[in-house]
Design an enzyme around this catalytic site. Structure first.
Site, short mmCIF file in Angstrom:
data_model
loop_
_atom_site.label_atom_id
_atom_site.label_comp_id
_atom_site.label_asym_id
_atom_site.label_seq_id
_atom_site.Cartn_x
_atom_site.Cartn_y
_atom_site.Cartn_z
N ARG A 42 0.82 -1.21 0.00
CA ARG A 42 0.00 0.00 0.00
C ARG A 42 0.85 1.27 0.00
O ARG A 42 0.45 2.30 -0.53
CB ARG A 42 -0.94 -0.03 1.22
N ILE A 68 -6.74 8.43 -0.81
CA ILE A 68 -6.70 6.98 -0.91
C ILE A 68 -7.62 6.47 0.19
O ILE A 68 -7.55 6.93 1.33
CB ILE A 68 -5.26 6.42 -0.76
N SER A 69 -8.52 5.56 -0.14
CA SER A 69 -9.50 5.07 0.83
C SER A 69 -8.82 4.30 1.95
O SER A 69 -7.76 3.71 1.76
CB SER A 69 -10.50 4.14 0.15
N GLN A 70 -9.45 4.30 3.14
CA GLN A 70 -8.86 3.58 4.27
C GLN A 70 -8.93 2.07 4.01
O GLN A 70 -9.84 1.59 3.34
CB GLN A 70 -9.57 3.96 5.57
#
Ligand code: SAH
Length: 218
Positions: A42, A68-70
């Site tokens: 990530r 950026i999504s969790q």
């Protein structure tokens, strides 16, 4: 220096193992999804200065006012889309930096991902190239219209908050297909749409927070 070298120590497999352990504690059960998230680095999807925070359960800025999504929401939406079954063709709306796209590339055969902000799309392309993903195509377009030439899709994942469910996307689902989409402006709810032979079945899932799905390209 290659971006895979950023933030040495905080970007190791052990850090990723801890993230996956946390996802289990948060209720993610699909081993295929957990495996994908365990494998994908990530930290290469965020700027070097933030890479130390890449595995925290938070969304992070990626430039151009986007995020950026969790990890939890990436895992949850992928788990819902899969519903325990292998996926064929998947359309993602909102590529951003390409992290969710990379996760999808491990759980589906073919991924088409659409982004409206051109420089973000280029970032995503570089990130996905670095991971040598071969089953992903990214496109610069307004995702409200889907990709009619490449439809139908077994899965559609919208990763920005929509005011309504676009009819174009409904029409691009296979019968038996599934779509996950955050709907709402101030308060957003994650909605699952299933296309049955005679109808679209909608199920409201949980409260979520996404950047808005906007019109046009830039
Ligand atoms: N999937 C990403 C989420 C990025 S945030 C991840 O893994 O983190 C949502 C993205 O949706 C932003 O990059 C934003 O530019 C994009 N977006 C918003 N409206 C859009 C539209 N109509 N068409 C395509 N992309 C859109």
């Amino acid at each position: 220096m290659s971006s895979t070298m950023h933030g040495i120590g905080m970007t190791s497999q052990r850090t990723r193992d801890r993230m996956v352990q946390r996802l289990r504690e948060q209720g993610i059960k699909d081993e295929v999804v957990l495996g994908a998230m365990n494998a994908i680095p990530r930290h290469i999807f965020v700027d070097e200065a933030l890479s130390i925070r890449a595995y925290e359960d938070v969304s992070l800025p990626i430039g151009y006012g986007q995020t950026i999504s969790q990890p939890y929401i990436v895992a949850r939406m992928t788990e819902i889309l899969r519903s325990g079954n292998p996926l064929g063709r998947v359309l993602e709306i909102g590529t951003g930096c390409g992290y969710q796209t990379a996760v999808l590339s491990r759980v589906a055969q073919e991924i088409y991902s659409v982004e409206r902000i051109s420089p973000l799309l280029m970032k995503a392309r570089n990130n996905l190239r670095e991971l040598r993903t071969r089953n992903v195509k990214v496109k610069h377009a307004d995702g409200h219209y889907g990709l009619p030439d490449l439809a139908p899709f077994d899965g559609i994942m919208v990763t920005a908050g929509a005011t309504h469910i676009p009819n174009e996307l409904l029409q691009q689902m296979t019968v038996g297909g599934r779509m996950v989409i955050p709907v709402g402006t101030q308060e957003q709810t994650l909605v699952l749409v299933e296309r049955l032979p005679e109808e679209f079945r909608q199920t409201k899932l949980e409260a979520v927070k996404f950047v808005p799905l906007l019109g046009g390209t830039s």
